[in-house]
Design an enzyme around this catalytic site. Structure first.
Site, PDB file in Angstrom:
ATOM      1  N   HIS A  89       0.836  -1.071   0.115  1.00  0.00           N
ATOM      2  CA  HIS A  89       0.040  -0.009   0.114  1.00  0.00           C
ATOM      3  C   HIS A  89       0.682   1.235  -0.016  1.00  0.00           C
ATOM      4  O   HIS A  89       2.198   1.147   0.106  1.00  0.00           O
ATOM      5  CB  HIS A  89      -0.881   0.134   1.276  1.00  0.00           C
ATOM      6  CG  HIS A  89      -0.132   0.230   2.457  1.00  0.00           C
ATOM      7  ND1 HIS A  89       0.557  -0.650   3.159  1.00  0.00           N
ATOM      8  CD2 HIS A  89      -0.201   1.118   3.192  1.00  0.00           C
ATOM      9  CE1 HIS A  89       1.280  -0.385   4.227  1.00  0.00           C
ATOM     10  NE2 HIS A  89       0.833   0.998   4.314  1.00  0.00           N
ATOM     11  N   ASP A  98       0.499   5.127   2.192  1.00  0.00           N
ATOM     12  CA  ASP A  98      -0.065   5.946   3.119  1.00  0.00           C
ATOM     13  C   ASP A  98      -1.213   6.999   2.650  1.00  0.00           C
ATOM     14  O   ASP A  98      -0.711   7.750   1.803  1.00  0.00           O
ATOM     15  CB  ASP A  98       0.873   6.502   3.973  1.00  0.00           C
ATOM     16  CG  ASP A  98       1.572   5.275   4.695  1.00  0.00           C
ATOM     17  OD1 ASP A  98       1.132   3.997   4.665  1.00  0.00           O
ATOM     18  OD2 ASP A  98       2.944   5.435   5.161  1.00  0.00           O
ATOM     19  N   HIS A 147       4.880   0.284   0.193  1.00  0.00           N
ATOM     20  CA  HIS A 147       5.499  -0.381   1.214  1.00  0.00           C
ATOM     21  C   HIS A 147       4.749  -1.475   1.837  1.00  0.00           C
ATOM     22  O   HIS A 147       3.189  -1.431   1.674  1.00  0.00           O
ATOM     23  CB  HIS A 147       6.138   0.516   2.206  1.00  0.00           C
ATOM     24  CG  HIS A 147       5.116   1.088   3.061  1.00  0.00           C
ATOM     25  ND1 HIS A 147       4.442   2.536   2.456  1.00  0.00           N
ATOM     26  CD2 HIS A 147       4.566   1.155   4.082  1.00  0.00           C
ATOM     27  CE1 HIS A 147       3.555   2.990   3.047  1.00  0.00           C
ATOM     28  NE2 HIS A 147       3.492   2.134   4.395  1.00  0.00           N
ATOM     29  N   ARG A 185       5.808   6.701  13.674  1.00  0.00           N
ATOM     30  CA  ARG A 185       5.584   7.210  12.335  1.00  0.00           C
ATOM     31  C   ARG A 185       5.014   8.709  12.448  1.00  0.00           C
ATOM     32  O   ARG A 185       3.977   8.857  13.151  1.00  0.00           O
ATOM     33  CB  ARG A 185       4.642   6.147  11.489  1.00  0.00           C
ATOM     34  CG  ARG A 185       4.701   6.329  10.078  1.00  0.00           C
ATOM     35  CD  ARG A 185       3.815   5.451   9.425  1.00  0.00           C
ATOM     36  NE  ARG A 185       2.439   6.253   9.117  1.00  0.00           N
ATOM     37  CZ  ARG A 185       1.378   5.924   8.469  1.00  0.00           C
ATOM     38  NH1 ARG A 185       1.323   4.717   7.953  1.00  0.00           N
ATOM     39  NH2 ARG A 185       0.396   6.537   8.505  1.00  0.00           N
TER      40      ARG A 185
END
Ligand code: SIN
Length: 281
Positions: free
Chosen positions: A100, A102, A254, A269
């Site tokens: 996917h 983000d 990723h 993150r």
């Protein structure tokens, strides 16, 4: 830290470079610019042994771009700008456990994410990265022509909506499960930093091609996904505590591998803002 001590070493043919000789808590402007340029060139940068505190993590991210606060993940205590990517020993499902990119469901998707490893399992827990620019370049010309004017629908409802399987399984670690939405983006975008053509679809958040029947749409997307996941476009990164991956959501996909059951993996993150995307000419 001056850029003269900084070394950039590509880690694979198409994606990723390791940056060494650098302390992200103490960077001069020239070193920062070298990092930003390399980010555009390699799609994802890896740093080792960065013992950043949360304020230092935030300060580094803010020098790249304003922070795009994630609406769903649990924040780190006291730092709403940092999302926890956590999997506990008793948990089966991980966050990001499939290819996917983000925030593609946002009208101006987050440009990138800066992921810092806080706790890693004794083995496993690697992350794969893939170049959607190299994958675009490798498409046959007739397919490039077919997709050149198309747009895709992106949505997060099936992932973060209250009825989604994912939200149910990891729901206690996600917030705002009803804060769902979507948008459309061109299939082929011009990268805002480099101008490079990028194949901007992903199996996690794309729900169909705008104006196409479900069957036709599924067939085209399956062809694109099969091409995108060819191993030559990807690289697998192994984490240590203090490693950082800084990836470009417009240039890469990723996938956080979920192969360390019974162990904790905890990452912090920060996601930074991007711009509205333009179709490539
Ligand atoms: C993510 O998808 O943002 C998480 C990646 C990872 O945990 O390696």
């Amino acid at each position: 830290m001056t850029s003269s001590t900084l070394t950039i070493t590509p880690v694979s043919e198409h994606v990723g470079a390791e940056v060494s000789g650098v302390d992200l808590a103490n960077l001069d402007d020239a070193a920062l610019q070298t990092i930003v340029d390399a980010w555009g060139e390699y799609g994802v940068l890896f740093f080792r042994d960065q013992a950043l505190t949360s304020p230092q993590h935030i300060a580094f991210a803010e020098r790249i771009a304003p922070i795009d606060v994630n609406k769903f993940f649990t924040p780190v205590d006291g730092y709403p700008q940092i999302a926890e990517v956590r999997k506990e020993p008793d948990q089966d499902v991980n966050i990001g456990g499939g290819w996917h990119t983000d925030h593609s469901y946002d009208p101006a998707p987050a440009r990138g994410s800066i992921l810092l490893a806080r706790e890693v399992p004794p083995e496993g827990g690697d992350t794969k990265f893939m170049s959607v620019g190299a994958a675009y370049d490798g498409l046959p010309d007739d397919l490039k022509k077919t997709i050149s004017t198309l747009r895709a629908n992106h949505s997060n409802a099936h992932i973060f909506g209250p009825e989604s399987k994912h939200a149910k399984e990891v729901g206690h670690r996600l917030q705002n499960p009803d804060h769902v939405g979507g948008t459309t983006h061109p299939l082929v975008i011009a990268h805002p930093q480099t101008g490079r053509k990028m194949l901007y679809v992903n199996a996690a958040f794309v729900t169909g091609i705008v104006g196409w029947s479900e069957d036709d749409s599924n067939e085209l997307l399956a062809t694109l996904y099969e091409h995108l996941v060819r191993p030559e476009y990807s690289y697998q990164f192994s984490w240590e505590v203090g490693s950082i991956a800084m990836w470009d959501n417009l240039a890469t996909w990723h996938w956080a591998l979920n192969d360390y059951h019974g162990h904790r993996r905890l990452m912090h993150r920060i996601t930074v803002e991007g711009v509205e995307l333009s179709a490539a000419a």
